[in-house]
Design a protein around this motif. Structure first.
Motif, PDB file in Angstrom:
ATOM      1  N   THR A  89     -32.188  23.301  -5.778  1.00  0.00           N
ATOM      2  CA  THR A  89     -31.266  23.726  -6.846  1.00  0.00           C
ATOM      3  C   THR A  89     -31.018  25.223  -6.802  1.00  0.00           C
ATOM      4  O   THR A  89     -29.890  25.682  -7.052  1.00  0.00           O
ATOM      5  N   LEU A  90     -32.076  25.991  -6.479  1.00  0.00           N
ATOM      6  CA  LEU A  90     -31.895  27.446  -6.365  1.00  0.00           C
ATOM      7  C   LEU A  90     -30.960  27.782  -5.220  1.00  0.00           C
ATOM      8  O   LEU A  90     -30.056  28.624  -5.375  1.00  0.00           O
ATOM      9  N   TRP A  96     -28.241  17.596  -7.759  1.00  0.00           N
ATOM     10  CA  TRP A  96     -26.928  17.562  -8.423  1.00  0.00           C
ATOM     11  C   TRP A  96     -27.064  17.890  -9.906  1.00  0.00           C
ATOM     12  O   TRP A  96     -26.231  18.617 -10.469  1.00  0.00           O
ATOM     13  N   LEU A  97     -28.101  17.368 -10.549  1.00  0.00           N
ATOM     14  CA  LEU A  97     -28.281  17.603 -11.984  1.00  0.00           C
ATOM     15  C   LEU A  97     -28.733  19.022 -12.287  1.00  0.00           C
ATOM     16  O   LEU A  97     -28.448  19.548 -13.371  1.00  0.00           O
ATOM     17  N   GLY A  98     -29.447  19.668 -11.346  1.00  0.00           N
ATOM     18  CA  GLY A  98     -30.075  20.952 -11.655  1.00  0.00           C
ATOM     19  C   GLY A  98     -29.379  22.180 -11.130  1.00  0.00           C
ATOM     20  O   GLY A  98     -29.630  23.284 -11.623  1.00  0.00           O
ATOM     21  N   TYR A  99     -28.481  22.034 -10.131  1.00  0.00           N
ATOM     22  CA  TYR A  99     -27.897  23.240  -9.546  1.00  0.00           C
ATOM     23  C   TYR A  99     -27.024  24.026 -10.537  1.00  0.00           C
ATOM     24  O   TYR A  99     -26.969  25.268 -10.440  1.00  0.00           O
ATOM     25  N   PRO A 100     -26.290  23.386 -11.496  1.00  0.00           N
ATOM     26  CA  PRO A 100     -25.467  24.211 -12.400  1.00  0.00           C
ATOM     27  C   PRO A 100     -26.294  25.219 -13.207  1.00  0.00           C
ATOM     28  O   PRO A 100     -25.836  26.336 -13.468  1.00  0.00           O
ATOM     29  N   TYR A 101     -27.494  24.843 -13.598  1.00  0.00           N
ATOM     30  CA  TYR A 101     -28.352  25.766 -14.357  1.00  0.00           C
ATOM     31  C   TYR A 101     -28.676  26.994 -13.516  1.00  0.00           C
ATOM     32  O   TYR A 101     -28.580  28.137 -13.991  1.00  0.00           O
ATOM     33  N   MET A 102     -29.059  26.776 -12.257  1.00  0.00           N
ATOM     34  CA  MET A 102     -29.371  27.899 -11.376  1.00  0.00           C
ATOM     35  C   MET A 102     -28.120  28.722 -11.087  1.00  0.00           C
ATOM     36  O   MET A 102     -28.179  29.957 -10.969  1.00  0.00           O
ATOM     37  N   MET A 103     -26.979  28.070 -10.974  1.00  0.00           N
ATOM     38  CA  MET A 103     -25.741  28.785 -10.697  1.00  0.00           C
ATOM     39  C   MET A 103     -25.374  29.707 -11.868  1.00  0.00           C
ATOM     40  O   MET A 103     -24.957  30.858 -11.659  1.00  0.00           O
ATOM     41  N   ILE A 104     -25.531  29.216 -13.075  1.00  0.00           N
ATOM     42  CA  ILE A 104     -25.220  30.035 -14.247  1.00  0.00           C
ATOM     43  C   ILE A 104     -26.130  31.260 -14.305  1.00  0.00           C
ATOM     44  O   ILE A 104     -25.689  32.385 -14.577  1.00  0.00           O
ATOM     45  N   LEU A 105     -27.428  31.054 -14.037  1.00  0.00           N
ATOM     46  CA  LEU A 105     -28.361  32.186 -14.032  1.00  0.00           C
ATOM     47  C   LEU A 105     -27.989  33.191 -12.950  1.00  0.00           C
ATOM     48  O   LEU A 105     -27.982  34.411 -13.189  1.00  0.00           O
ATOM     49  N   ALA A 106     -27.693  32.689 -11.750  1.00  0.00           N
ATOM     50  CA  ALA A 106     -27.379  33.580 -10.641  1.00  0.00           C
ATOM     51  C   ALA A 106     -26.086  34.346 -10.898  1.00  0.00           C
ATOM     52  O   ALA A 106     -25.979  35.532 -10.538  1.00  0.00           O
ATOM     53  N   VAL A 117     -34.174  36.645  -7.135  1.00  0.00           N
ATOM     54  CA  VAL A 117     -35.383  35.832  -7.285  1.00  0.00           C
ATOM     55  C   VAL A 117     -36.403  36.488  -8.193  1.00  0.00           C
ATOM     56  O   VAL A 117     -37.050  35.805  -9.003  1.00  0.00           O
ATOM     57  N   LYS A 118     -36.573  37.798  -8.095  1.00  0.00           N
ATOM     58  CA  LYS A 118     -37.624  38.463  -8.878  1.00  0.00           C
ATOM     59  C   LYS A 118     -37.481  38.224 -10.376  1.00  0.00           C
ATOM     60  O   LYS A 118     -38.432  37.790 -11.032  1.00  0.00           O
ATOM     61  N   PRO A 119     -36.312  38.470 -10.989  1.00  0.00           N
ATOM     62  CA  PRO A 119     -36.213  38.182 -12.434  1.00  0.00           C
ATOM     63  C   PRO A 119     -36.175  36.691 -12.769  1.00  0.00           C
ATOM     64  O   PRO A 119     -36.384  36.303 -13.916  1.00  0.00           O
ATOM     65  N   MET A 120     -35.913  35.857 -11.753  1.00  0.00           N
ATOM     66  CA  MET A 120     -35.832  34.417 -12.014  1.00  0.00           C
ATOM     67  C   MET A 120     -37.176  33.701 -11.850  1.00  0.00           C
ATOM     68  O   MET A 120     -37.262  32.504 -12.125  1.00  0.00           O
ATOM     69  N   VAL A 121     -38.211  34.427 -11.416  1.00  0.00           N
ATOM     70  CA  VAL A 121     -39.494  33.769 -11.156  1.00  0.00           C
ATOM     71  C   VAL A 121     -40.021  33.009 -12.376  1.00  0.00           C
ATOM     72  O   VAL A 121     -40.418  31.845 -12.268  1.00  0.00           O
ATOM     73  N   PRO A 122     -40.048  33.604 -13.585  1.00  0.00           N
ATOM     74  CA  PRO A 122     -40.523  32.820 -14.745  1.00  0.00           C
ATOM     75  C   PRO A 122     -39.686  31.570 -15.000  1.00  0.00           C
ATOM     76  O   PRO A 122     -40.230  30.518 -15.357  1.00  0.00           O
ATOM     77  N   LEU A 123     -38.365  31.684 -14.793  1.00  0.00           N
ATOM     78  CA  LEU A 123     -37.496  30.525 -15.007  1.00  0.00           C
ATOM     79  C   LEU A 123     -37.717  29.466 -13.926  1.00  0.00           C
ATOM     80  O   LEU A 123     -37.626  28.265 -14.200  1.00  0.00           O
ATOM     81  N   LEU A 124     -38.016  29.905 -12.702  1.00  0.00           N
ATOM     82  CA  LEU A 124     -38.296  28.945 -11.640  1.00  0.00           C
ATOM     83  C   LEU A 124     -39.591  28.192 -11.915  1.00  0.00           C
ATOM     84  O   LEU A 124     -39.690  26.984 -11.663  1.00  0.00           O
ATOM     85  N   ILE A 125     -40.585  28.904 -12.443  1.00  0.00           N
ATOM     86  CA  ILE A 125     -41.843  28.247 -12.802  1.00  0.00           C
ATOM     87  C   ILE A 125     -41.606  27.261 -13.943  1.00  0.00           C
ATOM     88  O   ILE A 125     -42.151  26.149 -13.951  1.00  0.00           O
TER      89      ILE A 125
END
Length: 513
Positions: free
Chosen positions: A294-295, A377-387, A422-430
């Motif tokens: 997803t990332l 498919w279900l999770g990529y939009p969330y990562m896209m919005i963050l990115a 990736v660095k600011p997204m680490v907590p969200l990835l966890i």
């Protein structure tokens, strides 16, 4: 105006105490009912929440806490209590056959009876509100006085009489009043006491078990066998003269403390250990790969829709975010139809182009692949919005300096964009990893854990996650629902997810520093 201003605080105080008194009375009554029904845990929870609420709202020194009390009460009710209750169950033998307390299980056994004499046919004569019960015996007919079936006495005396000349009531009347008739004891002139033994029969009966003076031992009055409670298994079981347990257990069972047995079973029972380890590894892989996929998809698409030379970027963003807006269960069920092995569009296309017809739901590897595709498919939009949001925070000076050094687009992506994202997204990835660790809805709707594993002690499937595996143990066990074992696995899941939360906090703290 002065009198009105003085009356308002007094009225407000009176209303406050009236409301507190009403809430206390209602919850106090509910607590008594729960306690009377042996629901001690829920009674204690209600008492604690009520006492805490009254304390907060009644005292001036704690009155400011009324704003956070609903949140605290909700946390106690929906998080702490279920957690403590689940952990408590993991140390018991609570299951589909061991759900009652010892006293309740004993009373159920004591209610059993056996026939000790001849059975006699019976009929009801009369009309609604005034029936006579008639028994047909070898000595003739025995008849009762007129009775109301809606208000039957506990016992009824019959006397020798002639068969009534009126027509007997239909069987429908007996069926409608079966509960009342079953509790009736009929006495004959010779001293025999009869109870209902069938829809058309009364017979002399006796309690099957007799409770002894110790309050635990039961004697079968028909076979003279002695039964005692086995506090290790939670069943009444026959004992020999030496007091040793022999023979089969008697249902229903009762709840006993099993200690660490459920946790031991997870790691020692081959029928549980193998599936548990396999499912645990798959759960870790599923969660990690989902985050990676997803990332990757989300970051690439965020780069594409942020490209200034791309016309219609706004439309593309809306279209790519749509999977996030559609309820997940709808998308999952649509994919379940698309991947159908016989009629799904995906297999039809593969069959037409390459002559392939993958067994998505029966092959373990393909089933796991399908799950990862759907979850990506279900999770990529969330990562896209963050990115997309984080891309705007990357200074343009870094790309300008990189261009002066002759770096290309790939160098910019892997040396500037990706590290800065990736660095600011680490907590969200966890957090995403922890969420997918317990992604019950996807597995339940898409595969329900299938294909199933063979040779297991409890239901287990190749695509089960730990959370769906726990659900199947608790509610779908072929040998009976095993809530104690499910509670043990749920406790382990809590510890794992709790560890991930602590890891998340650690990374967040480091990021803040």
């Amino acid at each position: 105006m002065t009198m009105n201003s003085k009356n308002k605080p007094a009225l407000r105080t009176w209303l406050k105490w009236a409301a507190l008194g009403g809430v206390s009375a209602i919850n106090g009554y509910a607590t008594i009912l729960m306690y009377a029904r042996a629901e001690y845990a829920f009674a204690l929870l209600t008492l604690i929440l009520t006492a805490l609420g009254v304390y907060v709202f009644a005292r001036k020194s704690t009155y400011a806490h009324r704003y956070i009390y609903p949140g605290v009460a909700g946390m106690i009710l929906f998080i702490i209590f279920p957690l403590v209750y689940t952990v408590g169950l993991s140390f018991t033998n609570y299951s589909g056959s061991n759900q009652l307390s010892f006293q309740r299980a004993q009373s159920v056994l004591m209610e059993q009876s056996f026939q000790t004499g001849e059975s006699y046919s019976f009929s009801l004569y009369g009309e609604e509100g005034s029936y006579q019960l008639a028994l047909n015996t070898q000595d003739g007919w025995y008849l009762s006085d007129p009775i109301d079936l809606k208000a039957l006495p506990e016992s009824l005396n019959l006397s020798l009489a002639q068969q009534p000349s009126t027509e007997a009531a239909p069987l429908k009347t007996v069926i409608q009043n079966r509960q009342q008739l079953s509790a009736l004891v009929v006495s004959l002139p010779n001293g025999d006491h009869l109870t209902m033994s069938g829809l058309r029969k009364f017979a002399a009966s006796q309690s099957l078990f007799a409770l002894q003076d110790d309050g635990e031992t039961l004697i079968n009055q028909q076979t003279k066998q002695v039964y005692k409670p086995n506090w290790e298994t939670g069943y009444y079981q026959e004992v020999n003269e030496a007091g040793q347990f022999i023979g089969e257990s008697m249902s229903p069972g009762f709840i006993v403390n099993s200690g660490w047995d459920n946790f031991t079973r997870i790691f020692t029972d081959p029928g549980i250990q193998g599936p548990f380890v396999s499912i645990f590894i798959w759960t870790i892989l599923f969660s990690a790969l989902t985050v990676v996929f997803t990332l990757a998809v989300g970051v690439v698409l965020a780069q594409v829709v942020s490209w200034e030379a791309l016309k219609g970027r706004g439309l593309y963003r809306v279209l790519l975010i749509l999977p996030y807006a559609v309820p997940a269960f709808i998308s999952i069920l649509i994919f379940k139809g698309l991947f159908n092995q016989s009629f799904g569009e995906i297999n039809q296309v593969l069959q037409g182009l390459f002559g392939l017809s993958p067994a998505w739901f029966t092959d373990p590897f393909l089933a796991k692949t399908m799950i990862l595709i759907v979850n990506t498919w279900l999770g990529y939009p969330y990562m896209m919005i963050l990115a997309m949001g984080l891309l705007k925070a990357i200074p343009d000076d870094l790309y300008e300096a990189s261009a002066m050094d002759g770096a290309g687009p790939l160098d910019n992506f892997f040396r500037i964009t990706l590290p800065m994202l990736v660095k600011p997204m680490v907590p969200l990835l966890i957090a995403s990893f922890a969420f997918n660790f317990n992604n019950f809805v996807l597995i339940q709707l898409l595969t329900n854990g299938a294909p199933d594993m063979l040779g297991t002690s409890v239901p287990a499937g190749h695509t089960d996650l730990l959370v769906s595996y726990t659900y199947r143990i608790a509610f779908e066990g072929a040998g009976g629902q095993d809530f104690g074992l499910a509670g043990a696995i749920a406790t382990l899941i809590f510890l794992l997810v709790g560890g991930l939360s602590l890891l998340n906090m650690k990374f967040t703290k480091l990021d803040a520093e």
